[in-house]
Motif scaffolding. Structure first.
Motif, PDB file in Angstrom:
ATOM      1  N   UNK A  27      61.360  72.931  68.781  1.00 47.12           N
ATOM      2  CA  UNK A  27      62.270  71.808  68.974  1.00 47.12           C
ATOM      3  C   UNK A  27      61.510  70.514  69.212  1.00 47.12           C
ATOM      4  N   UNK A  28      60.382  70.605  69.906  1.00 49.43           N
ATOM      5  CA  UNK A  28      59.565  69.409  70.156  1.00 49.43           C
ATOM      6  C   UNK A  28      59.110  68.791  68.839  1.00 49.43           C
ATOM      7  N   UNK A  29      58.671  69.630  67.906  1.00 49.20           N
ATOM      8  CA  UNK A  29      58.167  69.122  66.629  1.00 49.20           C
ATOM      9  C   UNK A  29      59.266  68.473  65.796  1.00 49.20           C
ATOM     10  N   UNK A  30      60.517  68.727  66.122  1.00 46.22           N
ATOM     11  CA  UNK A  30      61.634  68.148  65.378  1.00 46.22           C
ATOM     12  C   UNK A  30      62.046  66.778  65.923  1.00 46.22           C
ATOM     13  N   UNK A  31      61.480  66.365  67.046  1.00 49.21           N
ATOM     14  CA  UNK A  31      61.860  65.092  67.653  1.00 49.21           C
ATOM     15  C   UNK A  31      61.273  63.922  66.856  1.00 49.21           C
ATOM     16  N   UNK A  32      62.050  62.843  66.621  1.00 50.49           N
ATOM     17  CA  UNK A  32      61.584  61.713  65.803  1.00 50.49           C
ATOM     18  C   UNK A  32      60.282  61.088  66.307  1.00 50.49           C
ATOM     19  N   UNK A  33      60.135  60.930  67.620  1.00 46.86           N
ATOM     20  CA  UNK A  33      58.919  60.305  68.162  1.00 46.86           C
ATOM     21  C   UNK A  33      57.686  61.140  67.849  1.00 46.86           C
ATOM     22  N   UNK A  34      57.826  62.461  67.905  1.00 44.61           N
ATOM     23  CA  UNK A  34      56.702  63.354  67.604  1.00 44.61           C
ATOM     24  C   UNK A  34      56.377  63.299  66.115  1.00 44.61           C
ATOM     25  N   UNK A  35      57.393  63.305  65.263  1.00 45.34           N
ATOM     26  CA  UNK A  35      57.165  63.224  63.822  1.00 45.34           C
ATOM     27  C   UNK A  35      56.449  61.932  63.454  1.00 45.34           C
ATOM     28  N   UNK A 108      47.903  60.073  71.696  1.00 48.63           N
ATOM     29  CA  UNK A 108      49.272  59.554  71.702  1.00 48.63           C
ATOM     30  C   UNK A 108      50.257  60.627  71.225  1.00 48.63           C
ATOM     31  N   UNK A 109      49.844  61.412  70.222  1.00 48.29           N
ATOM     32  CA  UNK A 109      50.685  62.510  69.739  1.00 48.29           C
ATOM     33  C   UNK A 109      50.907  63.535  70.842  1.00 48.29           C
ATOM     34  N   UNK A 110      49.831  63.860  71.568  1.00 47.56           N
ATOM     35  CA  UNK A 110      49.953  64.807  72.677  1.00 47.56           C
ATOM     36  C   UNK A 110      50.913  64.273  73.732  1.00 47.56           C
ATOM     37  N   UNK A 111      50.809  62.975  74.010  1.00 51.88           N
ATOM     38  CA  UNK A 111      51.699  62.371  75.004  1.00 51.88           C
ATOM     39  C   UNK A 111      53.157  62.420  74.535  1.00 51.88           C
ATOM     40  N   UNK A 397      54.572  68.930  87.007  1.00 53.56           N
ATOM     41  CA  UNK A 397      53.140  68.855  87.338  1.00 53.56           C
ATOM     42  C   UNK A 397      52.299  69.519  86.252  1.00 53.56           C
ATOM     43  N   UNK A 398      52.775  70.628  85.704  1.00 56.34           N
ATOM     44  CA  UNK A 398      52.041  71.284  84.626  1.00 56.34           C
ATOM     45  C   UNK A 398      51.959  70.386  83.405  1.00 56.34           C
ATOM     46  N   UNK A 399      53.052  69.690  83.091  1.00 54.15           N
ATOM     47  CA  UNK A 399      53.043  68.795  81.934  1.00 54.15           C
ATOM     48  C   UNK A 399      52.147  67.583  82.186  1.00 54.15           C
ATOM     49  N   UNK A 400      52.121  67.103  83.417  1.00 60.90           N
ATOM     50  CA  UNK A 400      51.195  66.012  83.738  1.00 60.90           C
ATOM     51  C   UNK A 400      49.746  66.471  83.584  1.00 60.90           C
ATOM     52  N   UNK A 401      49.493  67.727  83.924  1.00 63.42           N
ATOM     53  CA  UNK A 401      48.149  68.279  83.755  1.00 63.42           C
ATOM     54  C   UNK A 401      47.826  68.429  82.271  1.00 63.42           C
ATOM     55  N   UNK A 402      48.806  68.814  81.464  1.00 62.21           N
ATOM     56  CA  UNK A 402      48.610  68.873  80.011  1.00 62.21           C
ATOM     57  C   UNK A 402      48.199  67.498  79.476  1.00 62.21           C
ATOM     58  N   UNK A 404      46.980  64.879  81.112  1.00 60.03           N
ATOM     59  CA  UNK A 404      45.674  64.438  81.613  1.00 60.03           C
ATOM     60  C   UNK A 404      44.534  65.192  80.946  1.00 60.03           C
ATOM     61  N   UNK A 405      44.801  66.424  80.506  1.00 60.03           N
ATOM     62  CA  UNK A 405      43.771  67.238  79.850  1.00 60.03           C
ATOM     63  C   UNK A 405      43.789  67.084  78.338  1.00 60.03           C
ATOM     64  N   UNK A 406      44.691  66.242  77.821  1.00 66.99           N
ATOM     65  CA  UNK A 406      44.866  66.076  76.372  1.00 66.99           C
ATOM     66  C   UNK A 406      44.990  67.447  75.723  1.00 66.99           C
ATOM     67  N   UNK A 407      45.876  68.248  76.271  1.00 64.14           N
ATOM     68  CA  UNK A 407      46.018  69.641  75.820  1.00 64.14           C
ATOM     69  C   UNK A 407      47.465  69.927  75.518  1.00 64.14           C
ATOM     70  N   UNK A 408      47.686  70.729  74.482  1.00 63.81           N
ATOM     71  CA  UNK A 408      49.039  71.146  74.125  1.00 63.81           C
ATOM     72  C   UNK A 408      48.947  72.552  73.553  1.00 63.81           C
TER      73      UNK A 408
END
Length: 413
Positions: A27-35, A108-111, A397-402, A404-408
């Protein structure tokens, strides 16, 4: 009463199971901002294969005809050729700049992905929370109705005043209004889930934690790196301008074939070949070395200023890297504190559940009223609300850690 107990069991057991993450990621990949962010990364990657970064190949040809004014004869001419150009230093500099741009866009994509996932999790949390709040409002209404019934009975016996009965009636009306408001909030949260194409979240997802050795490249750090690179390139350019501009070129021609080449002090090289099909080119060759020196009285001051700016940019880069490391440490500590609170909240919830069951048994034995059971059930729901809020805090908090770690996670892992 038994229906409420069954619903409570579903709530309490639901929080102990995990929901697969891949569906949320899809579902995340379907969001306009992510695309949009993903498209920018792909477009910038194409620049790595563009002329200037890669060798530039060119083809040319010509055909012509003309009449001699002296002889009146018609002459035709035709030629074809190819050229190859490549700037070794310039290409390396452009490639480094583009790779930094790609890293920044990927951050920016990760964010954007993290923000979209945060919205999806918030929508699911709102649905779960509103479901519990509706049950809480139903209990509160039932408690107020029982209180009103008790006061009416006491009023009939002269043990209560009309004012007290009126107050209970008012409390019932308020409880009814609260229930309607919570039901409206629940309907809206269900509509939000449908809009986001999410199923009814009966359970909580499990979010993985980034590896400890995960390198971090947030947009702020990458921007600082970009500033350093630009100043380094500017310093290199200023340093090269202190030397004469050199150009070495040469060519060789024979039987209509011409080969020429050239290179300068920046290692910008060119190689060209042409073929005259009439074979009018005679054998010849030449070799040329040229030098040009530009006098600039401000060069030294400009170099000193650029060096000072570079030192400041390096300090800013180190500072941002330190701040990023501190943020990751802070988020990790807050996450651990939240996990500890969740464990304590689970224990409190278990105690509330035990109390609720004890009150049920005492009610069956005629030792307590239904109001006492409802009060215990209400307390249990409040503990469940608190636990849900802690779970949502854990997710944030987990997403903030993602971020900050530039991780997905890939495919939910």
């Amino acid at each position: 009463m038994h229906r409420r107990i069954h619903l409570l069991s579903l709530i309490l057991l639901g929080s102990a199971h995990a929901t697969p993450l891949p569906a949320l990621i899809q579902r995340v990949e379907e969001q306009p901002a992510v695309k949009s962010a993903l498209l920018q990364v792909q477009q910038t990657r194409l620049k790595l294969s563009a002329p200037g970064v890669m060798p530039t190949l060119s083809l040319d040809g010509s055909v012509g005809t003309g009449q001699s004014a002296l002889t009146g004869t018609t002459d035709t001419s035709s030629s074809a050729g190819a050229g190859l150009a490549y700037g070794f230093i310039t290409s390396a500099q452009q490639k480094a700049q583009i790779e930094l741009d790609i890293q920044k866009l990927e951050a920016d994509l990760n964010r954007a992905r993290v923000a979209a996932l945060k919205d999806l999790l918030a929508a699911e949390h709102a649905q779960r929370k509103n479901t519990v709040l509706v049950k809480q409002a139903e209990l509160d209404l039932r408690i107020q109705q029982l209180e009103l019934k008790t006061r009416e009975a006491r009023f009939a016996l002269g043990a209560s005043t009309a004012t007290q009965v009126s107050q209970s009636q008012l409390m019932v009306k308020k409880a009814e209004l609260t229930l309607k408001q919570q039901q409206a909030a629940l309907r809206k949260s269900v509509q939000d889930l449908q809009r986001l194409k999410l199923a009814d979240p009966q359970t909580l997802p499990e979010l993985p934690t980034p590896p400890l050795d995960q390198p971090s490249f947030t947009s702020e750090v990458l921007q600082a790196q970009q500033n350093v690179l630009q100043l380094q390139l500017q310093g290199f350019k200023l340093g090269m301008e202190a030397f004469p501009e050199l150009q070495l070129s040469g060519s060789y021609s024979n039987a209509g074939n011409t080969l020429s080449a050239g290179i300068n002090q920046n290692l910008d090289a060119q190689l060209n070949y042409s073929r005259d099909f009439q074979g009018n080119v005679q054998e010849s060759w030449n070799l040329k070395l040229s030098a040009k020196f530009t006098l600039d009285l401000t060069r030294g001051a400009t170099q000193a200023l650029n060096q000072s700016q570079l030192e400041l940019a390096l300090q800013d880069l180190v500072l941002k890297q330190q701040q990023l490391a501190e943020r990751k440490t802070e988020f990790s500590q807050q996450l651990q504190d939240t996990l500890n609170l969740i464990e304590v909240s689970r224990q409190v919830q278990d105690l509330s559940l035990t109390t609720f069951k004890q009150e049920q048994e005492r009610f069956k034995q005629g030792l307590v009223t239904e109001a006492s059971v409802l009060q215990a059930e209400s307390q249990l729901l409040k503990e469940q609300q608190n636990l849900q809020d802690l779970f949502q805090q854990q997710f944030e908090l987990q997403l903030q850690l993602w971020e900050a770690s530039t991780w997905y996670p890939q495919n939910g892992k």
